[in-house]
Design a protein around this motif. Structure first.
Motif, mmCIF file in Angstrom:
data_model
loop_
_atom_site.group_PDB
_atom_site.id
_atom_site.type_symbol
_atom_site.label_atom_id
_atom_site.label_comp_id
_atom_site.label_asym_id
_atom_site.label_seq_id
_atom_site.Cartn_x
_atom_site.Cartn_y
_atom_site.Cartn_z
ATOM 1 N N LEU A 124 22.944 -34.652 1.063
ATOM 2 C CA LEU A 124 24.356 -35.017 1.245
ATOM 3 C C LEU A 124 25.174 -33.915 1.911
ATOM 4 C CD1 LEU A 124 24.978 -36.702 -2.236
ATOM 5 C CD2 LEU A 124 24.780 -37.867 -0.016
ATOM 6 N N PHE A 125 24.584 -32.709 2.006
ATOM 7 C CA PHE A 125 25.353 -31.563 2.488
ATOM 8 C C PHE A 125 24.861 -31.121 3.868
ATOM 9 C CE2 PHE A 125 25.199 -31.504 -2.138
ATOM 10 C CZ PHE A 125 26.554 -31.480 -2.449
ATOM 11 N N GLU A 126 25.781 -30.635 4.659
ATOM 12 C CA GLU A 126 25.424 -30.137 5.984
ATOM 13 C C GLU A 126 24.615 -28.852 5.891
ATOM 14 O OE1 GLU A 126 28.738 -29.757 8.579
ATOM 15 O OE2 GLU A 126 29.418 -31.832 8.317
ATOM 16 N N SER A 127 24.910 -28.044 4.875
ATOM 17 C CA SER A 127 24.214 -26.779 4.698
ATOM 18 C C SER A 127 22.993 -26.944 3.799
ATOM 19 C CB SER A 127 25.158 -25.737 4.083
ATOM 20 O OG SER A 127 24.455 -24.584 3.679
ATOM 21 N N ASP A 128 21.928 -26.220 4.085
ATOM 22 C CA ASP A 128 20.732 -26.252 3.245
ATOM 23 C C ASP A 128 20.990 -25.663 1.865
ATOM 24 O OD1 ASP A 128 19.263 -27.440 5.238
ATOM 25 O OD2 ASP A 128 18.397 -25.560 5.978
ATOM 26 N N SER A 129 22.078 -24.903 1.725
ATOM 27 C CA SER A 129 22.415 -24.313 0.428
ATOM 28 C C SER A 129 23.086 -25.303 -0.507
ATOM 29 C CB SER A 129 23.315 -23.091 0.617
ATOM 30 O OG SER A 129 24.517 -23.452 1.274
ATOM 31 N N GLY A 130 23.338 -26.520 -0.015
ATOM 32 C CA GLY A 130 23.802 -27.604 -0.871
ATOM 33 C C GLY A 130 25.218 -27.449 -1.382
ATOM 34 N N GLY A 131 25.458 -28.011 -2.569
ATOM 35 C CA GLY A 131 26.786 -28.004 -3.176
ATOM 36 C C GLY A 131 26.733 -28.663 -4.533
ATOM 37 N N LEU A 132 27.839 -29.202 -4.980
ATOM 38 C CA LEU A 132 27.927 -29.836 -6.297
ATOM 39 C C LEU A 132 27.803 -31.350 -6.181
ATOM 40 C CD1 LEU A 132 30.889 -27.840 -7.909
ATOM 41 C CD2 LEU A 132 28.425 -27.519 -8.278
ATOM 42 N N VAL A 133 27.036 -31.929 -7.097
ATOM 43 C CA VAL A 133 26.904 -33.385 -7.185
ATOM 44 C C VAL A 133 27.307 -33.821 -8.585
ATOM 45 C CG1 VAL A 133 25.355 -35.373 -7.047
ATOM 46 C CG2 VAL A 133 25.076 -33.461 -5.452
ATOM 47 N N ALA A 134 28.223 -34.771 -8.678
ATOM 48 C CA ALA A 134 28.643 -35.349 -9.957
ATOM 49 C C ALA A 134 27.945 -36.687 -10.149
ATOM 50 C CB ALA A 134 30.151 -35.538 -9.988
ATOM 51 N N ILE A 135 27.470 -36.923 -11.369
ATOM 52 C CA ILE A 135 26.811 -38.179 -11.727
ATOM 53 C C ILE A 135 27.621 -38.772 -12.872
ATOM 54 C CG2 ILE A 135 24.658 -39.275 -12.382
ATOM 55 C CD1 ILE A 135 24.572 -35.618 -11.407
ATOM 56 N N PHE A 136 28.161 -39.965 -12.702
ATOM 57 C CA PHE A 136 29.108 -40.492 -13.675
ATOM 58 C C PHE A 136 28.942 -41.989 -13.832
ATOM 59 C CE2 PHE A 136 30.976 -40.517 -9.477
ATOM 60 C CZ PHE A 136 31.578 -41.766 -9.386
#
Length: 474
Positions: A92-104
């Motif tokens: 989902l992220f442009e960077s390979d370092s990713g980011g935060l994903v919320a699951i709700f």
């Protein structure tokens, strides 16, 4: 003045105004602990569920940021979790370092699981266009996804509350989920529904072992009535949870007090920390506070302790170094039916170390206000029990707000007692957190005294200390 209202907690997180309940989306990322939570931005009751948001550098001082996730065509935003997708497994992220994903949980015509992602450290969120990622049309209670990375099987694992049991799912990418197994139908849930599960891998104190712990919140039928949190210890192989306990065993309560619920842990931390909602569904909507309603407990560091072949959850309260003053007395002896009294503030940490040579089997402490109200804890070794009395102050707002809260000492002689006193709560940690009891109080006055008493034989105390604490809002 803001954050100075009559019963406004000074050591616990509360929003500036309006209703909150379950902690959600707990994750540590780039130097910040994120606390999302169930939030009604429009009023002081449980409605219009959004995710509110706050951050902290130390799990103690909090900065509120407002609404993070708002309702949409799929429904309101119920409880869930967040993870640091550091390797961009989701894509989902442009960077390979990713980011935060919320699951709700989306709560609409039915309860379904959805995701959102953030590329700016949780300040703004983009909902996944393919939501829901786990659809549902069959199960009424199908909610509160808690996700973590399972290193051994190299996959994301979700624990999901399904009424009277827990379901496990796996995913390589946080988007495509596969059902793995279920657990708990053989355990009686009585009149309650299972909620807010968590799956923890905790170290066993004084050993090199780690063990799996499955957390379940139940509403209702807690040990003192209403909502509460219990836990199972066991093994998890990436597919199934196998408990050490049998359905005939006595349930293990994480906190036998009246006001600790929906506790879940932070993702992406070296040690394991969690936090709970400091209230009870029996009376949460009528507690006598305004313009906010409800608070979070203190954050707590978790581990396990082995006693007679059984594993007990151990909780250590997190308090930052912000003391006004610390006072300590050594070698105090209290005779039967006598009381030692000390002046403290109404935001304080109290610590007692009981002598191993003390013969008293029934003793306690009480916190006394400037209006003579007393909130008393009695330790009864012979009954292997404690009782916390909150029969003074404001108590007439609900018949379910009991005057006495009881709990087990887990077969342990109490050698250490820690109490965190705030404007409207007392959190009790016995034996370094092997027995924990969290309880709301609503005194008409302000706590000004700590009193220690012995009921039968003399109580010998190696050390009495207290720290008067600054407000986290200053």
């Amino acid at each position: 003045m803001l954050y100075q209202e009559k019963h406004r907690p000074q050591l616990h997180f509360t929003p500036k105004e309006n209703w909150i309940n379950d902690p959600n989306g707990l994750v540590y990322y780039e130097g910040e602990y994120h606390l999302f939570y169930q939030y009604n931005p429009h009023g002081n009751d449980h409605a219009n569920m959004n995710w509110g948001h706050a951050t902290s550098k130390d799990l103690y001082h909090w900065e509120e940021h407002g609404v993070a996730l708002a309702p949409d065509e799929l429904g309101t935003i119920f409880s869930g979790s967040a993870v640091a997708d550091k390797n961009n497994t989701s894509g989902l992220f442009e960077s390979d370092s990713g980011g935060l994903v919320a699951i709700f949980t989306h709560d609409g015509a039915s309860q379904q699981q959805s995701i959102a992602y953030s590329e700016d450290k949780g300040r703004t969120w983009i909902k996944y266009e393919g939501n829901p990622v786990i659809p549902n049309t069959e199960i009424k209670d199908f909610r509160d996804p808690k996700v973590s990375w399972h290193e051994e099987s190299k996959q994301w694992v979700m624990v999901l509350a399904c009424g009277d049991h827990i379901q496990f799912y796996s995913s390589p990418n946080l988007i495509d989920w596969t059902y793995l197994s279920s657990f708990g139908k053989e355990y009686p849930s009585y009149i309650g529904v299972w909620e807010c599960p968590d799956l923890l891998y905790l170290p066993v104190e004084d050993s090199s072992k780690k063990e799996w712990v499955l957390i379940v919140s139940i509403n209702a039928d807690g040990p003192n009535g209403g909502s509460a949190v219990y836990y199972f210890t066991g093994s998890f192989d990436g597919k199934e949870f196998h408990p050490n306990e049998t359905p005939k065993d006595e349930l293990k309560w994480a906190d036998a007090g009246k006001d600790f619920y929906a506790a879940v842990s932070w993702d992406n931390t070296k040690d394991t920390y969690w936090i709970g909602w400091m209230n009870n569904w029996q009376y949460a909507g009528v507690v006598p506070v305004s313009p906010w309603r409800s608070a979070m407990s203190l954050a707590r560091k978790l581990s396990l302790f082995e006693k007679d072949g059984s594993l007990l959850l151990k909780q250590e309260a997190i308090i930052a170094d912000n003391s006004k003053e610390e006072v300590s007395y050594k070698d105090v002896t209290i005779q039967p039916d006598e009381t030692e009294s000390y002046e403290i503030s109404n935001t304080a940490q109290v610590d007692l170390q009981i002598s191993k040579t003390s013969n008293s089997t029934k003793w306690g402490v009480q916190f006394v206000t400037d209006q003579g109200e007393a909130f008393r804890l009695v330790i009864d070794k012979q009954s292997d029990a404690y009782t916390f009395y909150r029969n003074e102050g404001i108590i007439d707002f609900s018949e379910d707000f009991p005057e006495e809260v009881k709990g087990s000492l887990n077969g342990l002689d109490v050698q250490a007692l820690k109490a965190i006193v705030d404007k409207s709560s007392v959190e009790l940690f016995l034996n370094d957190g092997l027995t924990v009891s969290t309880n709301l109080i609503y005194p008409k006055g302000a706590v000004t005294k700590l009193e220690i008493f012995a009921v039968n034989e003399a109580l010998k105390v190696d050390n009495v200390s207290w720290t008067n604490l600054h407000s986290i809002w200053k």
